[in-house]
Design a protein around this motif. Structure first.
Motif, PDB file in Angstrom:
ATOM      1  N   SER A 144      12.872  -8.043  -6.801  1.00 21.90           N
ATOM      2  CA  SER A 144      11.471  -7.788  -5.940  1.00 21.90           C
ATOM      3  C   SER A 144      10.384  -7.917  -7.473  1.00 21.90           C
ATOM      4  CB  SER A 144      11.300  -5.920  -6.581  1.00 21.90           C
ATOM      5  OG  SER A 144       9.870  -6.367  -6.283  1.00 21.90           O
ATOM      6  N   ILE A 145       9.894  -8.813  -6.887  1.00 19.88           N
ATOM      7  CA  ILE A 145       8.167  -9.384  -7.785  1.00 19.88           C
ATOM      8  C   ILE A 145       6.889  -9.180  -7.794  1.00 19.88           C
ATOM      9  CG2 ILE A 145       9.662 -11.183  -8.379  1.00 19.88           C
ATOM     10  CD1 ILE A 145       8.203 -12.965  -6.788  1.00 19.88           C
ATOM     11  N   PRO A 146       6.070  -8.588  -8.403  1.00 14.84           N
ATOM     12  CA  PRO A 146       4.770  -8.185  -7.934  1.00 14.84           C
ATOM     13  C   PRO A 146       4.727  -8.803  -7.083  1.00 14.84           C
ATOM     14  CG  PRO A 146       4.890  -8.370 -10.505  1.00 14.84           C
ATOM     15  CD  PRO A 146       6.307  -8.605 -10.019  1.00 14.84           C
ATOM     16  N   CYS A 147       3.649  -9.198  -6.294  1.00 17.52           N
ATOM     17  CA  CYS A 147       2.182 -10.421  -5.180  1.00 17.52           C
ATOM     18  C   CYS A 147       1.215 -10.041  -5.225  1.00 17.52           C
ATOM     19  CB  CYS A 147       3.836 -10.527  -4.409  1.00 17.52           C
ATOM     20  SG  CYS A 147       3.087  -9.411  -3.117  1.00 17.52           S
ATOM     21  N   GLY A 148       0.844  -8.882  -6.430  1.00 18.94           N
ATOM     22  CA  GLY A 148      -0.687  -8.814  -5.325  1.00 18.94           C
ATOM     23  C   GLY A 148      -0.736  -7.040  -5.712  1.00 18.94           C
ATOM     24  N   LEU A 149      -2.003  -6.616  -5.397  1.00 16.55           N
ATOM     25  CA  LEU A 149      -2.613  -5.347  -5.645  1.00 16.55           C
ATOM     26  C   LEU A 149      -3.444  -5.102  -4.259  1.00 16.55           C
ATOM     27  CD1 LEU A 149      -4.401  -5.126  -8.554  1.00 16.55           C
ATOM     28  CD2 LEU A 149      -2.138  -4.655  -8.529  1.00 16.55           C
ATOM     29  N   SER A 150      -2.658  -3.618  -3.634  1.00 16.72           N
ATOM     30  CA  SER A 150      -3.151  -3.122  -2.973  1.00 16.72           C
ATOM     31  C   SER A 150      -3.694  -1.151  -3.154  1.00 16.72           C
ATOM     32  CB  SER A 150      -2.216  -3.253  -1.772  1.00 16.72           C
ATOM     33  OG  SER A 150      -2.878  -2.263  -0.902  1.00 16.72           O
ATOM     34  N   ASP A 151      -5.691  -1.685  -2.751  1.00 17.34           N
ATOM     35  CA  ASP A 151      -5.841  -0.076  -3.220  1.00 17.34           C
ATOM     36  C   ASP A 151      -5.568   0.284  -5.164  1.00 17.34           C
ATOM     37  OD1 ASP A 151      -6.933   0.376  -0.895  1.00 17.34           O
ATOM     38  OD2 ASP A 151      -5.264   1.452  -0.120  1.00 17.34           O
ATOM     39  N   GLY A 152      -5.511  -1.655  -5.787  1.00 16.14           N
ATOM     40  CA  GLY A 152      -5.185  -0.938  -7.348  1.00 16.14           C
ATOM     41  C   GLY A 152      -4.381  -0.531  -7.132  1.00 16.14           C
ATOM     42  N   LEU A 153      -3.175  -0.689  -6.261  1.00 21.83           N
ATOM     43  CA  LEU A 153      -2.102  -0.595  -6.569  1.00 21.83           C
ATOM     44  C   LEU A 153      -0.476  -1.813  -6.477  1.00 21.83           C
ATOM     45  CD1 LEU A 153      -1.621   3.576  -5.488  1.00 21.83           C
ATOM     46  CD2 LEU A 153      -1.091   2.428  -7.486  1.00 21.83           C
ATOM     47  N   PRO A 154       0.305  -2.031  -6.968  1.00 21.76           N
ATOM     48  CA  PRO A 154       1.212  -2.838  -6.820  1.00 21.76           C
ATOM     49  C   PRO A 154       2.107  -3.151  -5.784  1.00 21.76           C
ATOM     50  CG  PRO A 154       1.573  -2.156  -9.062  1.00 21.76           C
ATOM     51  CD  PRO A 154       0.919  -1.294  -8.447  1.00 21.76           C
ATOM     52  N   VAL A 155       2.099  -4.513  -5.379  1.00 20.16           N
ATOM     53  CA  VAL A 155       2.605  -4.843  -4.041  1.00 20.16           C
ATOM     54  C   VAL A 155       4.084  -5.427  -4.540  1.00 20.16           C
ATOM     55  CG1 VAL A 155       2.518  -5.980  -1.507  1.00 20.16           C
ATOM     56  CG2 VAL A 155       0.813  -4.968  -2.258  1.00 20.16           C
ATOM     57  N   GLY A 156       4.788  -5.279  -4.030  1.00 13.56           N
ATOM     58  CA  GLY A 156       6.300  -5.753  -4.180  1.00 13.56           C
ATOM     59  C   GLY A 156       6.703  -7.038  -3.146  1.00 13.56           C
ATOM     60  N   LEU A 157       7.325  -8.325  -3.494  1.00 18.09           N
ATOM     61  CA  LEU A 157       7.520  -8.915  -2.841  1.00 18.09           C
ATOM     62  C   LEU A 157       9.566  -8.962  -3.204  1.00 18.09           C
ATOM     63  CD1 LEU A 157       7.029 -11.134  -0.017  1.00 18.09           C
ATOM     64  CD2 LEU A 157       7.534 -13.336  -2.344  1.00 18.09           C
TER      65      LEU A 157
END
Length: 190
Positions: A144-157
């Motif tokens: 899993s890699i981080p791919c951005g933020l949603s509501d200030g929390l990381p989203v994983g890909l």
């Protein structure tokens, strides 16, 4: 089959197989030959305290569930059937890898949650694993890699590859990380 039913089936499979395997694998950690040993002179009491003090609540929960699923009279009904479904999942992935080098999906159905937020709700924690279950049940490497933020929390890909394709996953993850250019860590996560 409806997507929600399909995910529920895979989750059920995982929560039969994983605790069964945990129960079987952790049985050797008795404080006599392996693992932590509680200070106690009487052997049965030492064994009991070792298991109580040496494992947290979640491992204990999984050991109990796994022991039940592997017990006489339930093995074929639960674990045996789950292994048949596991074979189907493995075959489905093998077919997908005839066409694709890497499979990509979200890592979790929700964004990351705050540290300690779900510790009192094991079901919520289990549901966080939902999208990683197929690769685990098929015995495939994933990362899993981080791919951005949603509501200030990381989203994983999540990237999944065929067996022994770890180097392919590392190259794909590296290329995606460069393309996404996500290297900003929010101040509150530092």
């Amino acid at each position: 089959m409806h997507a929600a039913s399909f995910h529920a089936l895979r989750a059920s499979l995982y929560y039969l197989v994983a605790p069964s395997e945990a129960s079987s694998n952790l049985a050797r950690y008795d404080g006599v030959r392996y693992g932590f040993r509680a200070p106690e002179t009487e052997r049965v009491r030492m064994y009991e305290r070792t298991r109580d003090e040496g494992f947290g609540d979640e491992p204990k929960r999984r050991i109990m569930l796994g022991t039940y699923a592997l017990s006489a009279g339930y093995y074929d009904a639960y674990y045996g059937q789950a292994q048949k479904v596991r074979t189907i999942i493995r075959d489905e992935h093998a077919q997908a890898f005839e066409r694709f080098d890497v499979l990509v999906s979200a890592t979790s159905p929700t964004v990351a949650f705050r540290l300690g937020e779900r510790t009192q709700n094991p079901l919520a924690m289990y549901l966080s694993d939902l999208l990683t279950i197929p690769a685990n049940m098929a015995g495939l490497p994933g990362l899993s890699i981080p791919c951005g933020l949603s509501d200030g929390l990381p989203v994983g890909l999540q990237l999944i590859g065929p067996q022994f394709a770890e180097n392919t996953l590392f190259r794909a993850a590296h290329a995606l990380e460069k393309a996404i250019d996500f290297d900003v860590v929010p101040e509150r996560l530092r």
